[in-house]
Design a protein around this motif. Structure first.
Motif, PDB file in Angstrom:
ATOM      1  N   GLU A  23      -8.408  11.889 -12.840  1.00  0.00           N
ATOM      2  CA  GLU A  23      -7.113  11.928 -13.521  1.00  0.00           C
ATOM      3  C   GLU A  23      -6.022  11.374 -12.610  1.00  0.00           C
ATOM      4  OE1 GLU A  23      -4.700  12.160 -16.618  1.00  0.00           O
ATOM      5  OE2 GLU A  23      -6.823  12.715 -16.718  1.00  0.00           O
ATOM      6  N   LYS A  24      -6.137  11.654 -11.319  1.00  0.00           N
ATOM      7  CA  LYS A  24      -5.166  11.110 -10.374  1.00  0.00           C
ATOM      8  C   LYS A  24      -5.180   9.586 -10.414  1.00  0.00           C
ATOM      9  CE  LYS A  24      -5.912  11.819  -5.932  1.00  0.00           C
ATOM     10  NZ  LYS A  24      -5.900  12.469  -4.604  1.00  0.00           N
ATOM     11  N   ALA A  25      -6.367   8.995 -10.427  1.00  0.00           N
ATOM     12  CA  ALA A  25      -6.463   7.536 -10.475  1.00  0.00           C
ATOM     13  C   ALA A  25      -5.873   6.985 -11.770  1.00  0.00           C
ATOM     14  CB  ALA A  25      -7.912   7.100 -10.318  1.00  0.00           C
ATOM     15  N   ARG A  26      -6.124   7.675 -12.888  1.00  0.00           N
ATOM     16  CA  ARG A  26      -5.548   7.231 -14.159  1.00  0.00           C
ATOM     17  C   ARG A  26      -4.017   7.236 -14.097  1.00  0.00           C
ATOM     18  NH1 ARG A  26      -9.157  11.087 -16.538  1.00  0.00           N
ATOM     19  NH2 ARG A  26     -11.005  10.102 -17.425  1.00  0.00           N
ATOM     20  N   VAL A  76       0.845  -1.191   0.000  1.00  0.00           N
ATOM     21  CA  VAL A  76       0.000   0.000   0.000  1.00  0.00           C
ATOM     22  C   VAL A  76       0.881   1.241   0.000  1.00  0.00           C
ATOM     23  CG1 VAL A  76      -1.775   1.298   1.244  1.00  0.00           C
ATOM     24  CG2 VAL A  76      -1.870  -1.219   1.173  1.00  0.00           C
ATOM     25  N   VAL A  77       0.703   2.070  -1.037  1.00  0.00           N
ATOM     26  CA  VAL A  77       1.454   3.309  -1.179  1.00  0.00           C
ATOM     27  C   VAL A  77       0.530   4.445  -0.747  1.00  0.00           C
ATOM     28  CG1 VAL A  77       2.897   4.672  -2.723  1.00  0.00           C
ATOM     29  CG2 VAL A  77       2.536   2.256  -3.182  1.00  0.00           C
ATOM     30  N   VAL A  78       0.962   5.263   0.213  1.00  0.00           N
ATOM     31  CA  VAL A  78       0.078   6.266   0.803  1.00  0.00           C
ATOM     32  C   VAL A  78       0.572   7.667   0.454  1.00  0.00           C
ATOM     33  CG1 VAL A  78      -1.088   7.005   2.918  1.00  0.00           C
ATOM     34  CG2 VAL A  78      -0.183   4.664   2.744  1.00  0.00           C
ATOM     35  N   GLY A  79      -0.365   8.544   0.051  1.00  0.00           N
ATOM     36  CA  GLY A  79       0.007   9.930  -0.225  1.00  0.00           C
ATOM     37  C   GLY A  79      -1.156  10.716  -0.777  1.00  0.00           C
ATOM     38  N   ASN A  80      -0.985  12.038  -0.871  1.00  0.00           N
ATOM     39  CA  ASN A  80      -2.001  12.880  -1.510  1.00  0.00           C
ATOM     40  C   ASN A  80      -1.926  12.762  -3.028  1.00  0.00           C
ATOM     41  OD1 ASN A  80      -3.079  14.009   0.912  1.00  0.00           O
ATOM     42  ND2 ASN A  80      -1.271  15.330   1.051  1.00  0.00           N
ATOM     43  N   PHE A  81      -0.717  12.628  -3.557  1.00  0.00           N
ATOM     44  CA  PHE A  81      -0.471  12.339  -4.973  1.00  0.00           C
ATOM     45  C   PHE A  81      -1.072  13.372  -5.931  1.00  0.00           C
ATOM     46  CE2 PHE A  81      -0.544   7.848  -3.191  1.00  0.00           C
ATOM     47  CZ  PHE A  81       0.830   7.711  -3.187  1.00  0.00           C
ATOM     48  N   ASP A  82      -1.162  14.634  -5.541  1.00  0.00           N
ATOM     49  CA  ASP A  82      -1.678  15.613  -6.495  1.00  0.00           C
ATOM     50  C   ASP A  82      -0.669  15.803  -7.617  1.00  0.00           C
ATOM     51  OD1 ASP A  82      -3.435  17.483  -7.590  1.00  0.00           O
ATOM     52  OD2 ASP A  82      -2.394  19.149  -6.636  1.00  0.00           O
ATOM     53  N   GLY A  83      -1.101  15.533  -8.827  1.00  0.00           N
ATOM     54  CA  GLY A  83      -0.226  15.616  -9.989  1.00  0.00           C
ATOM     55  C   GLY A  83       0.389  14.297 -10.385  1.00  0.00           C
ATOM     56  N   VAL A  84       0.542  13.380  -9.421  1.00  0.00           N
ATOM     57  CA  VAL A  84       1.246  12.103  -9.665  1.00  0.00           C
ATOM     58  C   VAL A  84       2.540  12.416 -10.434  1.00  0.00           C
ATOM     59  CG1 VAL A  84       0.987   9.698 -10.333  1.00  0.00           C
ATOM     60  CG2 VAL A  84      -1.036  11.034  -9.798  1.00  0.00           C
ATOM     61  N   HIS A  85       3.410  13.207  -9.808  1.00  0.00           N
ATOM     62  CA  HIS A  85       4.629  13.671 -10.462  1.00  0.00           C
ATOM     63  C   HIS A  85       5.753  12.638 -10.336  1.00  0.00           C
ATOM     64  CE1 HIS A  85       6.042  14.518  -6.432  1.00  0.00           C
ATOM     65  NE2 HIS A  85       5.160  15.488  -6.235  1.00  0.00           N
ATOM     66  N   ARG A  86       6.949  13.024 -10.789  1.00  0.00           N
ATOM     67  CA  ARG A  86       8.080  12.086 -10.809  1.00  0.00           C
ATOM     68  C   ARG A  86       8.411  11.556  -9.424  1.00  0.00           C
ATOM     69  NH1 ARG A  86      12.503  15.684 -12.908  1.00  0.00           N
ATOM     70  NH2 ARG A  86      13.801  14.004 -12.094  1.00  0.00           N
ATOM     71  N   GLY A  87       8.283  12.385  -8.401  1.00  0.00           N
ATOM     72  CA  GLY A  87       8.545  11.911  -7.045  1.00  0.00           C
ATOM     73  C   GLY A  87       7.557  10.859  -6.621  1.00  0.00           C
ATOM     74  N   HIS A  88       6.268  11.102  -6.911  1.00  0.00           N
ATOM     75  CA  HIS A  88       5.241  10.095  -6.612  1.00  0.00           C
ATOM     76  C   HIS A  88       5.521   8.804  -7.386  1.00  0.00           C
ATOM     77  CE1 HIS A  88       2.484  13.805  -5.938  1.00  0.00           C
ATOM     78  NE2 HIS A  88       3.030  13.438  -4.794  1.00  0.00           N
ATOM     79  N   ALA A  89       5.876   8.969  -8.667  1.00  0.00           N
ATOM     80  CA  ALA A  89       6.129   7.793  -9.504  1.00  0.00           C
ATOM     81  C   ALA A  89       7.281   6.963  -8.952  1.00  0.00           C
ATOM     82  CB  ALA A  89       6.422   8.224 -10.943  1.00  0.00           C
ATOM     83  N   GLY A 112      14.980  13.675  -6.953  1.00  0.00           N
ATOM     84  CA  GLY A 112      15.297  14.959  -7.555  1.00  0.00           C
ATOM     85  C   GLY A 112      16.504  15.632  -6.943  1.00  0.00           C
ATOM     86  N   GLY A 113      17.286  14.904  -6.157  1.00  0.00           N
ATOM     87  CA  GLY A 113      18.515  15.466  -5.615  1.00  0.00           C
ATOM     88  C   GLY A 113      18.262  16.439  -4.490  1.00  0.00           C
ATOM     89  N   LEU A 114      18.992  17.571  -4.527  1.00  0.00           N
ATOM     90  CA  LEU A 114      18.914  18.532  -3.440  1.00  0.00           C
ATOM     91  C   LEU A 114      17.577  19.270  -3.426  1.00  0.00           C
ATOM     92  CD1 LEU A 114      22.516  20.052  -3.623  1.00  0.00           C
ATOM     93  CD2 LEU A 114      21.645  18.321  -2.038  1.00  0.00           C
ATOM     94  N   THR A 115      16.885  19.315  -4.566  1.00  0.00           N
ATOM     95  CA  THR A 115      15.585  19.983  -4.642  1.00  0.00           C
ATOM     96  C   THR A 115      14.532  18.936  -5.001  1.00  0.00           C
ATOM     97  OG1 THR A 115      16.676  21.991  -5.430  1.00  0.00           O
ATOM     98  CG2 THR A 115      14.288  21.877  -5.667  1.00  0.00           C
ATOM     99  N   PRO A 116      13.909  18.321  -4.007  1.00  0.00           N
ATOM    100  CA  PRO A 116      12.934  17.272  -4.301  1.00  0.00           C
ATOM    101  C   PRO A 116      11.779  17.798  -5.146  1.00  0.00           C
ATOM    102  CG  PRO A 116      13.518  17.301  -1.969  1.00  0.00           C
ATOM    103  CD  PRO A 116      14.093  18.538  -2.572  1.00  0.00           C
ATOM    104  N   VAL A 117      11.251  16.938  -5.996  1.00  0.00           N
ATOM    105  CA  VAL A 117      10.088  17.284  -6.807  1.00  0.00           C
ATOM    106  C   VAL A 117       8.897  17.487  -5.882  1.00  0.00           C
ATOM    107  CG1 VAL A 117       8.595  16.521  -8.679  1.00  0.00           C
ATOM    108  CG2 VAL A 117      11.015  15.891  -8.688  1.00  0.00           C
ATOM    109  N   SER A 118       8.116  18.528  -6.126  1.00  0.00           N
ATOM    110  CA  SER A 118       6.934  18.771  -5.295  1.00  0.00           C
ATOM    111  C   SER A 118       5.786  19.295  -6.136  1.00  0.00           C
ATOM    112  CB  SER A 118       7.245  19.784  -4.183  1.00  0.00           C
ATOM    113  OG  SER A 118       7.364  21.090  -4.714  1.00  0.00           O
ATOM    114  N   SER A 119       4.563  19.027  -5.681  1.00  0.00           N
ATOM    115  CA  SER A 119       3.375  19.546  -6.352  1.00  0.00           C
ATOM    116  C   SER A 119       3.361  21.069  -6.310  1.00  0.00           C
ATOM    117  CB  SER A 119       2.110  18.982  -5.695  1.00  0.00           C
ATOM    118  OG  SER A 119       2.086  17.568  -5.761  1.00  0.00           O
TER     119      SER A 119
END
Length: 323
Positions: free
Chosen positions: A82-85, A25-38, A163-170
């Motif tokens: 779209e988030k679910a997709r 189970v992966v838990v999060g808000n996941f808005d955008g489902v960006h590279r960090g979420h992926a 994303g290194g020193l600057t993590p990817v964020s929504s």
């Protein structure tokens, strides 16, 4: 509650089919489902599928910030569908959506682990990003989860920042879209940004100018930079190139932001259909012209520029995600 497709939002985890229990189970808000979420989902999928277990994404609607700060409208990068997709595209076998209400906002971190993750979802392993917090007062930290999970029979995996020193964020992606830096926003997403809305009747002014458009009303909190974009749209199962304007249409000054999409080499009735549109490239800022003729000349240039941009090789850091 009626059964829903596997990748549709599920309001109550009690509806989760038995085949999705005992999973990762992966838990999060996941808005955008960006590279960090992926990256979080990819780690879960690698380990889960090696053990022949499912990957279940657990998320929340509405976004918790919307619940706690209703007076501060949140520019959502993805709606629930779209988030679910995109969660499915990232590797989740199912998405469970918890209704974020007063009761959930007050749940203690220990109770969230015991009741939601262990009992209701039957998680074998829980996977979260390095900065995910949960429970009343956000007291449920990754460190807390790593200690509490085994007490309830679950393994826990904490994924380090992507994303290194600057993590990817929504938040960073929202700011880039608002600034008109679509290329950078799409690269942080790891795909092109997609919006979806029903095509509604407009004032037919585009048709009168020789550019009939599909009019989409986006949520009022959408902070996308006003301007002209090269786009692609999914129309009846096929992808169609286009050029779109988002903004207040200063030439006619009606003050109502909307996305107007002109589809290249397309004819057909789209009214009442839901259109998915991905933004491929920024072209120019919104502007007011000296005359309608000057506007039409610019629209012709915009159309030619969109064709040029859409003929370019796909950005490998931000591929299409329409299908």
């Amino acid at each position: 509650m009626a059964a829903q497709p596997e990748h549709a939002p599920l309001i109550d985890p009690a509806t989760l089919p038995e085949r999705f229990r005992d999973g990762h189970v992966v838990v999060g808000n996941f808005d955008g489902v960006h590279r960090g979420h992926a990256a979080v989902i990819a780690q879960a999928a690698e380990n889960a599928h090696a053990a022949r277990r499912p990957v279940v994404a657990l998320t929340f609607e509405p976004h918790p910030r919307t619940f706690f700060q209703p007076d501060r409208p949140l520019f959502r990068l993805t709606d629930a569908h779209e988030k679910a997709r995109q969660l499915a595209r990232a590797g989740a076998d199912a998405t469970v959506t918890l209704n974020f209400d007063e009761a959930l906002s007050r749940i203690e971190a220990e109770d969230f682990v015991a009741d939601v993750l262990a009992r209701r979802l039957g998680a074998h392993t829980v996977v979260v990003g390095w900065d995910f917090h949960f429970g009343r007062g956000r007291l449920g930290s990754p460190a807390f989860l790593a200690e509490a999970g085994p007490r309830h029979g679950m393994f826990v995996e904490i994924v380090p920042p992507h994303g290194g020193l600057t993590p990817v964020s929504s938040s960073a992606i929202r700011d880039l879209l608002a600034a008109g830096d679509l290329t950078a926003a799409n690269r942080l997403l790891g795909r092109r940004w997609i919006v979806e809305a029903e095509v509604v009747h407009g004032d037919k002014r585009g048709r009168e100018l020789g550019f009939p458009t599909a009019n989409l009303i986006l949520p009022p909190e959408t902070r996308l930079a006003h301007g002209i974009y090269a786009v692609r749209a999914l129309v009846d199962g096929r992808i169609v190139d286009g050029v779109a304007s988002f903004g207040r249409r200063p030439q006619f000054d009606d003050g109502a932001p909307r996305l107007e999409v002109f589809l290249l080499d397309f004819s057909g009735d789209l009214y009442g259909k839901r259109l998915r549109v991905e933004l491929v490239a920024w072209q120019r800022a919104e502007a007011k012209f000296e005359s309608v003729d000057a506007l039409i000349e610019q629209m012709e240039r915009d159309k030619a520029e969109a064709r040029r941009l859409l003929a370019q090789p796909e950005d490998p850091l931000a591929p299409s995600a329409l299908v």
